[in-house]
Design a protein around this motif. Structure first.
Motif, PDB file in Angstrom:
ATOM      1  N   LYS A 154      46.804 -21.451 -30.567  1.00 20.96           N
ATOM      2  CA  LYS A 154      46.566 -20.908 -29.233  1.00 20.96           C
ATOM      3  C   LYS A 154      46.700 -19.385 -29.237  1.00 20.96           C
ATOM      4  N   ARG A 155      47.682 -18.866 -29.964  1.00 22.68           N
ATOM      5  CA  ARG A 155      47.858 -17.413 -30.058  1.00 22.68           C
ATOM      6  C   ARG A 155      46.652 -16.751 -30.728  1.00 22.68           C
ATOM      7  N   ILE A 156      46.166 -17.359 -31.793  1.00 22.96           N
ATOM      8  CA  ILE A 156      44.998 -16.815 -32.495  1.00 22.96           C
ATOM      9  C   ILE A 156      43.776 -16.837 -31.581  1.00 22.96           C
TER      10      ILE A 156
ATOM     11  N   LYS B 205      43.762 -16.837 -28.308  1.00 23.84           N
ATOM     12  CA  LYS B 205      43.967 -15.856 -27.249  1.00 23.84           C
ATOM     13  C   LYS B 205      43.677 -14.444 -27.755  1.00 23.84           C
ATOM     14  N   HIS B 206      44.160 -14.140 -28.949  1.00 20.28           N
ATOM     15  CA  HIS B 206      43.906 -12.816 -29.540  1.00 20.28           C
ATOM     16  C   HIS B 206      42.409 -12.588 -29.737  1.00 20.28           C
ATOM     17  N   ASN B 207      41.723 -13.581 -30.289  1.00 18.80           N
ATOM     18  CA  ASN B 207      40.279 -13.449 -30.508  1.00 18.80           C
ATOM     19  C   ASN B 207      39.531 -13.277 -29.183  1.00 18.80           C
ATOM     20  N   LYS B 208      39.954 -14.018 -28.177  1.00 17.33           N
ATOM     21  CA  LYS B 208      39.319 -13.921 -26.860  1.00 17.33           C
ATOM     22  C   LYS B 208      39.545 -12.536 -26.264  1.00 17.33           C
ATOM     23  N   GLU B 209      40.769 -12.018 -26.360  1.00 17.22           N
ATOM     24  CA  GLU B 209      41.074 -10.687 -25.837  1.00 17.22           C
ATOM     25  C   GLU B 209      40.291  -9.610 -26.576  1.00 17.22           C
ATOM     26  N   ALA B 210      40.173  -9.749 -27.881  1.00 17.68           N
ATOM     27  CA  ALA B 210      39.403  -8.769 -28.664  1.00 17.68           C
ATOM     28  C   ALA B 210      37.932  -8.804 -28.267  1.00 17.68           C
ATOM     29  N   GLU B 211      37.392  -9.992 -28.060  1.00 14.40           N
ATOM     30  CA  GLU B 211      35.989 -10.120 -27.655  1.00 14.40           C
ATOM     31  C   GLU B 211      35.770  -9.551 -26.256  1.00 14.40           C
TER      32      GLU B 211
ATOM     33  N   GLU C 225      37.513  -7.191 -24.873  1.00 12.83           N
ATOM     34  CA  GLU C 225      37.616  -5.731 -24.996  1.00 12.83           C
ATOM     35  C   GLU C 225      36.301  -5.128 -25.498  1.00 12.83           C
TER      36      GLU C 225
END
Length: 134
Positions: free
Chosen positions: A69-71, A73-79, A81
């Motif tokens: 879930k953390r990975i 979330k990080h990928n989603k936030e980077a996308e 951005e």
């Protein structure tokens, strides 16, 4: 301890017992002309070293649900951005184009007024004056 080491091409998963860690900041040396001496500055990067015993390289990587879930979330936030940056660039471009259109419309009105003053024409009598396609 589980350690995941990866770059653009390789992925390595190692397990073992963590003995210690050290953080070595990278420091750059330079000679100052003003002070005539050597100075040291931090480059903002550091090297993190792990001391691991009983290392075993594993072929498969197992993630728990929380890490997955953390990975994600990080990928989603980077996308998001990246998309926000593209959107902002497009909005700036649209604003520039709208300003150009407005400037050209003002110039066209000035040209019309100038021509009408030269020839003493009444633009209101012209049937195409209010036609936007004209």
């Amino acid at each position: 301890m589980n350690i995941l080491i990866y770059d653009d091409k390789n992925l390595e998963y190692v397990t073992g017992i963590l003995v210690g860690t050290t953080l070595e900041p990278k420091i750059m040396e330079y000679k100052s002309i003003i002070d005539f001496g050597e100075k040291y500055i931090s480059t903002g990067r550091a090297r993190l070293c792990f001391d691991v015993q009983n290392c075993k390289k594993k072929e498969t990587v197992h993630f728990d649900d929380t890490l997955m879930k953390r990975i994600a979330k990080h990928n989603k936030e980077a996308e998001i951005e990246k998309l926000d940056k593209k959107l902002k660039a497009k909005e700036n471009r649209i604003k520039e184009l709208e300003e150009k259109i407005e400037d050209r419309e003002q110039r066209w009105k000035k040209i019309q007024e100038f021509v009408s003053e030269i020839y003493d024409l009444s633009l209101e009598d012209d049937y195409d004056y209010y036609d936007e396609d004209y």
